[in-house]
Motif scaffolding. Structure first.
Motif, PDB file in Angstrom:
ATOM      1  N   VAL A  91       0.938  -1.362  -0.043  1.00  0.00           N
ATOM      2  CA  VAL A  91       0.055   0.047   0.024  1.00  0.00           C
ATOM      3  C   VAL A  91       0.874   1.358   0.015  1.00  0.00           C
ATOM      4  CG1 VAL A  91      -1.558   1.369   1.354  1.00  0.00           C
ATOM      5  CG2 VAL A  91      -1.978  -1.172   0.870  1.00  0.00           C
ATOM      6  N   LEU A  94       2.385   1.751  -3.527  1.00  0.00           N
ATOM      7  CA  LEU A  94       1.569   2.193  -4.703  1.00  0.00           C
ATOM      8  C   LEU A  94       1.008   3.633  -4.150  1.00  0.00           C
ATOM      9  CD1 LEU A  94      -0.265  -1.237  -5.246  1.00  0.00           C
ATOM     10  CD2 LEU A  94       1.126   0.068  -7.006  1.00  0.00           C
ATOM     11  N   ALA A  95       0.603   3.951  -2.915  1.00  0.00           N
ATOM     12  CA  ALA A  95       0.393   5.131  -2.767  1.00  0.00           C
ATOM     13  C   ALA A  95       1.400   6.198  -3.220  1.00  0.00           C
ATOM     14  CB  ALA A  95      -0.183   5.215  -1.307  1.00  0.00           C
ATOM     15  N   HIS A 155       0.761   8.015  -6.692  1.00  0.00           N
ATOM     16  CA  HIS A 155      -0.557   8.051  -6.868  1.00  0.00           C
ATOM     17  C   HIS A 155      -0.689   8.493  -8.284  1.00  0.00           C
ATOM     18  CE1 HIS A 155      -0.380  12.459  -6.618  1.00  0.00           C
ATOM     19  NE2 HIS A 155       0.879  12.171  -5.864  1.00  0.00           N
ATOM     20  N   LEU A 175      -0.849   5.187 -10.148  1.00  0.00           N
ATOM     21  CA  LEU A 175      -1.897   4.464  -9.647  1.00  0.00           C
ATOM     22  C   LEU A 175      -3.377   5.095 -10.028  1.00  0.00           C
ATOM     23  CD1 LEU A 175      -3.170   2.421  -7.600  1.00  0.00           C
ATOM     24  CD2 LEU A 175      -3.147   4.267  -5.808  1.00  0.00           C
ATOM     25  N   LEU A 231      -6.397   1.491  -1.331  1.00  0.00           N
ATOM     26  CA  LEU A 231      -5.691   2.345  -2.085  1.00  0.00           C
ATOM     27  C   LEU A 231      -6.723   3.239  -2.756  1.00  0.00           C
ATOM     28  CD1 LEU A 231      -3.040   0.071  -3.539  1.00  0.00           C
ATOM     29  CD2 LEU A 231      -2.598   2.212  -2.501  1.00  0.00           C
ATOM     30  N   VAL A 252      -6.481   6.904  -1.551  1.00  0.00           N
ATOM     31  CA  VAL A 252      -5.412   7.782  -1.945  1.00  0.00           C
ATOM     32  C   VAL A 252      -6.079   8.739  -2.936  1.00  0.00           C
ATOM     33  CG1 VAL A 252      -3.390   7.606  -3.449  1.00  0.00           C
ATOM     34  CG2 VAL A 252      -3.893   5.675  -2.122  1.00  0.00           C
ATOM     35  N   HIS A 286      -0.256   9.988   2.917  1.00  0.00           N
ATOM     36  CA  HIS A 286      -0.918   8.849   2.918  1.00  0.00           C
ATOM     37  C   HIS A 286      -1.589   8.309   4.176  1.00  0.00           C
ATOM     38  CE1 HIS A 286       2.795   8.113   0.177  1.00  0.00           C
ATOM     39  NE2 HIS A 286       1.611   8.886  -0.458  1.00  0.00           N
ATOM     40  N   PRO A 301      -5.029   5.944   3.297  1.00  0.00           N
ATOM     41  CA  PRO A 301      -4.850   4.568   3.098  1.00  0.00           C
ATOM     42  C   PRO A 301      -4.242   4.026   4.445  1.00  0.00           C
ATOM     43  CG  PRO A 301      -3.551   6.018   1.912  1.00  0.00           C
ATOM     44  CD  PRO A 301      -4.332   7.009   2.334  1.00  0.00           C
TER      45      PRO A 301
END
Length: 212
Positions: A96, A99-100, A103, A106, A157, A160, A167, A170
């Motif tokens: 998490v 990936l956050a 963004h 994502l 996610l 986000v 973050h 999340p």
């Protein structure tokens, strides 16, 4: 021989497009221009469309390559952990957080349908052994599936947003979702049999990724 050469060129072009797309999408997110991706890859826009079909195809391919290279190793690293319950939580948290932190990429993947539970599950497969070990120790629910872990990541996610650079959202909702992993006397309802599969329109893409 000539056919093999053309195929090798096509695979190289696919890889160059994917690499360029990851960089451009990280910078621009859903607003990324396919012309800019093609320019950065050093190929013509017609080649980009021929290899990936459309904009969503490019974005899905870029995100899946990113996921394979940045997220799958987190799942692989958890396999040899002495405390599987802890490593399971650590792997989900790292996923998490990673990936956050990207963004824009994502967001582009979410908009194109390139980030689904099925895609996350595919690359988090190595966590199956860690999950089974944690279940044997009674650290997590006995009825959990790897798909549940992938869904937790996708749900966390979904919170986000650009206004939360630390973050906090999340991380907060991941913590709430992780509480649901704890052993329980109740039984989870059965999951759906539906599998949403998002494949690249380019049959050579998987080979291109594996050879990169």
């Amino acid at each position: 021989m000539q056919r093999q050469g053309r195929r090798a060129d096509a695979l190289r072009n696919s890889d160059r497009i994917v690499r360029a797309a990851i960089v451009v999408l990280r910078d621009s997110g859903p607003a990324a221009s396919l012309d800019e991706i093609a320019r950065r890859a050093g190929i013509g826009i017609a080649t980009l469309y021929r290899r990936f079909g459309d904009r969503d195809g490019v974005i899905r391919a870029a995100f899946q390559t990113y996921f394979a290279e940045e997220i799958e190793p987190l799942a692989l690293a958890a396999r040899d952990a002495p405390d599987p319950g802890r490593r399971l939580v650590d792997a989900l948290t790292a996923t998490v957080d990673t990936l956050a932190a990207h963004h824009a990429l994502l967001g582009a993947a979410q908009e194109s349908g390139g980030f689904t539970v099925d895609i996350a599950e595919r690359f988090m497969g190595p966590l199956a052994g860690v999950l089974a070990a944690a279940q044997r120790r009674g650290q997590v629910r006995a009825d959990l599936l790897v798909r549940d872990l992938a869904a937790i990541v996708v749900m966390a996610l979904a919170t986000v947003h650009p206004g939360d650079p630390a973050h906090a959202d999340p991380r907060r909702y991941l913590a709430l979702l992780l509480d649901g992993l704890r052993p329980s006397a109740g039984t989870l309802p059965a999951p759906s049999d539906t599998r949403l599969r998002v494949d690249s329109p380019d049959p050579d893409l998987g080979e291109a990724r594996s050879s990169s």
